[in-house]
Scaffold this motif. Structure first.
Motif, PDB file in Angstrom:
ATOM      1  N   LEU A   1      72.289  36.568  75.903  1.00  0.00           N
ATOM      2  CA  LEU A   1      71.657  35.856  75.004  1.00  0.00           C
ATOM      3  C   LEU A   1      70.346  36.183  74.538  1.00  0.00           C
ATOM      4  CD1 LEU A   1      73.003  32.220  76.167  1.00  0.00           C
ATOM      5  CD2 LEU A   1      73.891  33.754  74.022  1.00  0.00           C
ATOM      6  N   ARG A   2      69.806  37.343  74.839  1.00  0.00           N
ATOM      7  CA  ARG A   2      68.506  37.926  74.470  1.00  0.00           C
ATOM      8  C   ARG A   2      68.344  38.087  73.098  1.00  0.00           C
ATOM      9  NH1 ARG A   2      68.193  42.673  78.973  1.00  0.00           N
ATOM     10  NH2 ARG A   2      67.013  41.236  80.553  1.00  0.00           N
ATOM     11  N   PRO A   3      66.778  37.449  72.598  1.00  0.00           N
ATOM     12  CA  PRO A   3      66.608  37.509  70.988  1.00  0.00           C
ATOM     13  C   PRO A   3      66.676  38.873  70.784  1.00  0.00           C
ATOM     14  CG  PRO A   3      64.953  37.164  72.552  1.00  0.00           C
ATOM     15  CD  PRO A   3      65.959  37.161  73.474  1.00  0.00           C
ATOM     16  N   GLU A   4      66.988  39.105  69.615  1.00  0.00           N
ATOM     17  CA  GLU A   4      67.172  40.339  68.737  1.00  0.00           C
ATOM     18  C   GLU A   4      65.808  40.888  68.909  1.00  0.00           C
ATOM     19  OE1 GLU A   4      69.623  42.024  67.307  1.00  0.00           O
ATOM     20  OE2 GLU A   4      71.009  40.081  68.122  1.00  0.00           O
ATOM     21  N   PRO A   5      65.737  42.435  69.003  1.00  0.00           N
ATOM     22  CA  PRO A   5      64.451  42.898  69.133  1.00  0.00           C
ATOM     23  C   PRO A   5      63.503  42.964  67.869  1.00  0.00           C
ATOM     24  CG  PRO A   5      66.245  44.489  68.987  1.00  0.00           C
ATOM     25  CD  PRO A   5      66.688  43.277  69.205  1.00  0.00           C
ATOM     26  N   ARG A   6      62.506  43.171  67.769  1.00  0.00           N
ATOM     27  CA  ARG A   6      61.602  43.010  66.350  1.00  0.00           C
ATOM     28  C   ARG A   6      61.851  43.873  65.594  1.00  0.00           C
ATOM     29  NH1 ARG A   6      56.367  39.646  66.592  1.00  0.00           N
ATOM     30  NH2 ARG A   6      55.939  41.158  65.010  1.00  0.00           N
ATOM     31  N   LEU A   7      61.496  43.771  64.282  1.00  0.00           N
ATOM     32  CA  LEU A   7      61.580  44.860  63.304  1.00  0.00           C
ATOM     33  C   LEU A   7      60.501  45.546  63.507  1.00  0.00           C
ATOM     34  CD1 LEU A   7      62.594  42.734  60.073  1.00  0.00           C
ATOM     35  CD2 LEU A   7      64.005  44.300  61.372  1.00  0.00           C
ATOM     36  N   PRO A   8      60.860  47.064  62.988  1.00  0.00           N
ATOM     37  CA  PRO A   8      59.482  47.826  63.157  1.00  0.00           C
ATOM     38  C   PRO A   8      58.428  47.460  62.352  1.00  0.00           C
ATOM     39  CG  PRO A   8      61.596  49.244  62.626  1.00  0.00           C
ATOM     40  CD  PRO A   8      61.990  47.606  62.615  1.00  0.00           C
ATOM     41  N   THR A   9      57.199  47.885  62.684  1.00  0.00           N
ATOM     42  CA  THR A   9      56.202  47.178  61.979  1.00  0.00           C
ATOM     43  C   THR A   9      56.146  47.034  60.493  1.00  0.00           C
ATOM     44  OG1 THR A   9      54.966  47.736  64.092  1.00  0.00           O
ATOM     45  CG2 THR A   9      53.636  47.114  62.088  1.00  0.00           C
ATOM     46  N   HIS A  10      56.367  48.588  60.194  1.00  0.00           N
ATOM     47  CA  HIS A  10      56.491  48.699  58.627  1.00  0.00           C
ATOM     48  C   HIS A  10      57.458  47.820  57.851  1.00  0.00           C
ATOM     49  CE1 HIS A  10      55.893  51.347  55.066  1.00  0.00           C
ATOM     50  NE2 HIS A  10      57.489  51.422  54.905  1.00  0.00           N
ATOM     51  N   LEU A  11      58.747  47.694  58.470  1.00  0.00           N
ATOM     52  CA  LEU A  11      59.640  46.761  57.577  1.00  0.00           C
ATOM     53  C   LEU A  11      58.975  45.300  57.745  1.00  0.00           C
ATOM     54  CD1 LEU A  11      63.074  47.984  59.259  1.00  0.00           C
ATOM     55  CD2 LEU A  11      61.825  48.220  56.805  1.00  0.00           C
ATOM     56  N   GLU A  12      58.312  44.902  58.774  1.00  0.00           N
ATOM     57  CA  GLU A  12      57.750  43.756  58.721  1.00  0.00           C
ATOM     58  C   GLU A  12      56.574  43.574  57.607  1.00  0.00           C
ATOM     59  OE1 GLU A  12      56.264  42.215  62.331  1.00  0.00           O
ATOM     60  OE2 GLU A  12      58.221  42.438  63.445  1.00  0.00           O
ATOM     61  N   GLN A  13      55.970  44.566  57.558  1.00  0.00           N
ATOM     62  CA  GLN A  13      54.776  44.613  56.485  1.00  0.00           C
ATOM     63  C   GLN A  13      55.552  44.402  55.249  1.00  0.00           C
ATOM     64  OE1 GLN A  13      52.796  47.940  57.208  1.00  0.00           O
ATOM     65  NE2 GLN A  13      51.446  47.154  58.689  1.00  0.00           N
ATOM     66  N   LEU A  14      56.488  45.172  54.890  1.00  0.00           N
ATOM     67  CA  LEU A  14      57.360  44.991  53.504  1.00  0.00           C
ATOM     68  C   LEU A  14      57.803  43.615  53.241  1.00  0.00           C
ATOM     69  CD1 LEU A  14      59.187  48.560  53.679  1.00  0.00           C
ATOM     70  CD2 LEU A  14      57.186  47.784  52.077  1.00  0.00           C
ATOM     71  N   LEU A  15      58.348  43.090  54.423  1.00  0.00           N
ATOM     72  CA  LEU A  15      58.988  41.706  54.025  1.00  0.00           C
ATOM     73  C   LEU A  15      57.568  40.740  53.951  1.00  0.00           C
ATOM     74  CD1 LEU A  15      61.587  41.403  56.946  1.00  0.00           C
ATOM     75  CD2 LEU A  15      61.968  41.318  54.560  1.00  0.00           C
ATOM     76  N   ASP A  16      56.733  40.899  54.617  1.00  0.00           N
ATOM     77  CA  ASP A  16      55.568  40.083  54.342  1.00  0.00           C
ATOM     78  C   ASP A  16      55.058  40.082  52.972  1.00  0.00           C
ATOM     79  OD1 ASP A  16      55.527  39.148  56.808  1.00  0.00           O
ATOM     80  OD2 ASP A  16      54.025  40.366  57.765  1.00  0.00           O
ATOM     81  N   GLU A  17      55.014  41.496  52.370  1.00  0.00           N
ATOM     82  CA  GLU A  17      54.651  41.746  51.103  1.00  0.00           C
ATOM     83  C   GLU A  17      55.794  40.813  50.123  1.00  0.00           C
ATOM     84  OE1 GLU A  17      53.892  45.393  47.892  1.00  0.00           O
ATOM     85  OE2 GLU A  17      53.895  45.693  50.243  1.00  0.00           O
TER      86      GLU A  17
END
Length: 57
Positions: free
Chosen positions: A32-48
């Motif tokens: 039940l480990r949480p999903e790994p974080r998205l790569p930083t670049h993808l997180e930035q795009l989602l934030d945008e």
């Protein structure tokens, strides 16, 4: 359910019970480990995208 405990020879000691519980807990944590974080670049795009969505409303 009472039939499960009718025979005292089938009971396990506290130490064995604790070991079994610990092993089950460890396996559940691994499964039940949480999903790994998205790569930083993808997180930035989602934030945008979120920011643009807020700005459009």
């Amino acid at each position: 359910m009472a039939g499960l405990f009718a025979n005292d020879s089938e009971q396990i000691d506290r130490r064995t019970s604790r070991s079994i519980c610990d092993a089950v807990g460890e396996r559940l944590q691994q499964s039940l480990r949480p999903e790994p974080r998205l790569p930083t670049h993808l997180e930035q795009l989602l934030d945008e995208l979120k920011q643009r969505d807020r700005d459009s409303h």
